[in-house]
Scaffold this motif. Structure first.
Motif, PDB file in Angstrom:
ATOM      1  N   LEU A   1       3.803   7.816   0.931  1.00 19.85           N
ATOM      2  CA  LEU A   1       2.568   8.024   1.663  1.00 19.85           C
ATOM      3  C   LEU A   1       2.079   6.508   1.272  1.00 19.85           C
ATOM      4  O   LEU A   1       2.492   5.801   0.464  1.00 19.85           O
ATOM      5  CB  LEU A   1       1.560   8.755   1.290  1.00 19.85           C
ATOM      6  N   THR A   2       0.992   6.167   2.110  1.00 17.78           N
ATOM      7  CA  THR A   2       0.615   4.953   2.208  1.00 17.78           C
ATOM      8  C   THR A   2      -0.895   5.206   2.052  1.00 17.78           C
ATOM      9  O   THR A   2      -1.598   5.997   2.600  1.00 17.78           O
ATOM     10  CB  THR A   2       0.665   4.354   3.556  1.00 17.78           C
ATOM     11  N   ILE A   3      -1.803   4.361   1.163  1.00 17.57           N
ATOM     12  CA  ILE A   3      -3.002   4.404   0.797  1.00 17.57           C
ATOM     13  C   ILE A   3      -3.462   3.180   0.725  1.00 17.57           C
ATOM     14  O   ILE A   3      -3.287   2.221   0.125  1.00 17.57           O
ATOM     15  CB  ILE A   3      -3.266   4.970  -0.537  1.00 17.57           C
ATOM     16  N   ASP A   4      -4.571   2.743   2.019  1.00  9.78           N
ATOM     17  CA  ASP A   4      -5.176   1.862   2.248  1.00  9.78           C
ATOM     18  C   ASP A   4      -5.787   0.969   0.851  1.00  9.78           C
ATOM     19  O   ASP A   4      -6.606   1.802   0.388  1.00  9.78           O
ATOM     20  CB  ASP A   4      -6.446   1.878   3.348  1.00  9.78           C
TER      21      ASP A   4
ATOM     22  N   ILE B   1      -4.428   0.244  -2.112  1.00 14.17           N
ATOM     23  CA  ILE B   1      -3.825   0.711  -3.242  1.00 14.17           C
ATOM     24  C   ILE B   1      -3.127  -0.351  -3.820  1.00 14.17           C
ATOM     25  O   ILE B   1      -3.257  -0.516  -5.135  1.00 14.17           O
ATOM     26  CB  ILE B   1      -3.145   2.096  -3.198  1.00 14.17           C
TER      27      ILE B   1
ATOM     28  N   PHE C   1       0.014  11.812  -3.648  1.00 12.60           N
ATOM     29  CA  PHE C   1       0.189  10.760  -4.520  1.00 12.60           C
ATOM     30  C   PHE C   1       0.856  11.232  -5.701  1.00 12.60           C
ATOM     31  O   PHE C   1       0.434  11.965  -6.440  1.00 12.60           O
ATOM     32  CB  PHE C   1      -0.849   9.649  -4.814  1.00 12.60           C
TER      33      PHE C   1
ATOM     34  N   VAL D   1      -6.400   7.294  -8.704  1.00  9.50           N
ATOM     35  CA  VAL D   1      -7.420   6.510  -7.805  1.00  9.50           C
ATOM     36  C   VAL D   1      -8.795   6.476  -8.730  1.00  9.50           C
ATOM     37  O   VAL D   1      -9.422   5.338  -8.729  1.00  9.50           O
ATOM     38  CB  VAL D   1      -7.745   7.016  -6.598  1.00  9.50           C
TER      39      VAL D   1
ATOM     40  N   ASP E   1       0.913  -1.098  -0.037  1.00 14.54           N
ATOM     41  CA  ASP E   1      -0.083  -0.052   0.143  1.00 14.54           C
ATOM     42  C   ASP E   1       0.702   1.350   0.140  1.00 14.54           C
ATOM     43  O   ASP E   1       0.310   2.365   0.164  1.00 14.54           O
ATOM     44  CB  ASP E   1      -0.831  -0.067   1.181  1.00 14.54           C
ATOM     45  N   ASP E   2       2.248   1.160  -0.117  1.00 11.98           N
ATOM     46  CA  ASP E   2       3.119   2.393  -0.057  1.00 11.98           C
ATOM     47  C   ASP E   2       2.935   2.869  -1.624  1.00 11.98           C
ATOM     48  O   ASP E   2       2.965   1.940  -2.717  1.00 11.98           O
ATOM     49  CB  ASP E   2       4.547   1.698   0.073  1.00 11.98           C
ATOM     50  N   CYS E   3       2.828   4.140  -1.582  1.00 10.17           N
ATOM     51  CA  CYS E   3       3.006   4.746  -2.900  1.00 10.17           C
ATOM     52  C   CYS E   3       3.993   5.864  -3.392  1.00 10.17           C
ATOM     53  O   CYS E   3       4.633   6.318  -2.185  1.00 10.17           O
ATOM     54  CB  CYS E   3       1.776   5.731  -3.170  1.00 10.17           C
TER      55      CYS E   3
END
Lengths: 227, 227
Positions: free
Chosen positions: A44-47, A49, A35, A218, A26-28
């Motif tokens: 950042l981290t996006i749950d 992704i 992002f 997204v 989930d790391d971007c």
């Protein structure tokens, strides 16, 4: 299962059957919590992704398989965010292959003196850049790739032909969803000298417009997966 | 005689016979009074450098003529620092063609992660950059040159073949004087669709070593002209 590589957005494991497992994280990449697929650092981290990028990749890899294009893709387990792939070596220290259908972005920064932003590039234009964060991922020509022993001329020709074909297939799928592909970034590797598409085909790898406006990654994932 | 262009280091005149006359000036590119052929701005004036560059160019253009390579060169009047040349159009807004026999300079700044400074590039490697001071003279691939309508694929192939041949001829002449050519910069144009070498072949256009040390342009001119 042995972890052989820990990447920015994926970890890589060796499988007993000789194949490789990619674990989508989930790391971007991004900067200051925003992002940005063009950034080199994890920002950042996006749950969720990781799974979304895997699902998007599976969507395109399956279309390519149906079209008879061999890639590194074998199978996927979306719930666990893993994809089984053929083992492949990267070219040099890693190479990015960009196919441009519309001139924009870094292409215009380089060649804006000769072409207007937004001009169509009929048939697509393929460019390669070295994965070299410290040197700003420099553009490299076919002849230089061959001179630097990164690949053979025949491997380059195969890579270019596949890139144009795969880009057209992705563009056609996006078009059927009302989306227009401007450019897309791939990574290729070689498996027993055969050049194959590796890594992922996710929203962060492409620049897509809808009704004249750019679609953020997204939102793009949702359009592609029709969610 | 009509002046049609005033360049940094040369003025251009139209001749009544349909040819063009180049007047070599004593202005040099450089920065803060120091001669630097890689600079884009005129930084200083060196008495007699116009004639010296013309003489050097004539030296090489005559060797090329003897070798059967057609260029824009017709004749020269060294005392008046003028050269009569065939009319030619430049590609796009001007293109620099570099041939590298040894990897160094900007090639290493771009690809130093894959090759050591000073590595031989057997047979030579041809690269093109746009003449675009504001954008740092960006590298451009064959495919991009074609996509941007700067030249046809056939014109590129002719330009590349001629560049490799001319570079070898220049390198052989330098070698006979104990000098080693590392890289050289050319400009090509087209005359009725035929691609020909234009501009000059002077010391400021090449990187040359003697006994492992770089030779400065003014000294190089003396070596080449055996003065």
């Amino acid at each position: 299962m042995k972890k052989t590589y820990e990447g920015k957005t994926k970890d890589v494991f060796e499988l007993d059957n000789g194949n490789v497992m990619l674990k989508f994280k989930d790391d971007c990449t991004g900067k200051d919590g925003v992002f940005d697929p063009g950034e080199n650092a994890v920002g950042l981290t996006i749950d969720g992704i990781g799974k979304a990028n895997l699902e998007t990749s599976v969507h395109f890899f399956e279309i390519l398989k149906d079209a008879g294009v061999k890639t590194h893709y074998v199978s996927a387990d979306v719930d666990n965010a893993t994809m089984e792939v053929l083992p492949a070596k990267v070219f040099g220290k890693g190479l990015e292959v960009i196919c441009r259908l519309v001139a924009t972005g870094s292409f215009i920064r380089r060649y804006g003196s000769l072409i207007e932003d937004g001009t169509e590039l009929p048939g697509g234009l393929v460019e390669c850049t070295l994965k070299d964060d410290d040197n700003g991922d420099p553009l490299i020509t076919k002849d230089a790739l061959v001179a630097l022993n990164v690949m053979s001329a025949a491997q380059y020709d195969s890579l270019k032909e596949q890139t144009l074909k795969i880009t057209q297939i992705v563009a056609d799928d996006l078009k059927s969803k009302g989306l227009k592909l401007y450019d897309i970034k791939f990574e290729f590797g070689y498996n027993n000298d055969e050049v194959i598409l590796i890594d992922e085909i996710a929203s962060g790898n492409m620049r897509v417009y809808k009704d004249g406006k750019i679609v953020e990654p997204v939102d793009l994932t949702n359009f592609i997966l029709e969610k």
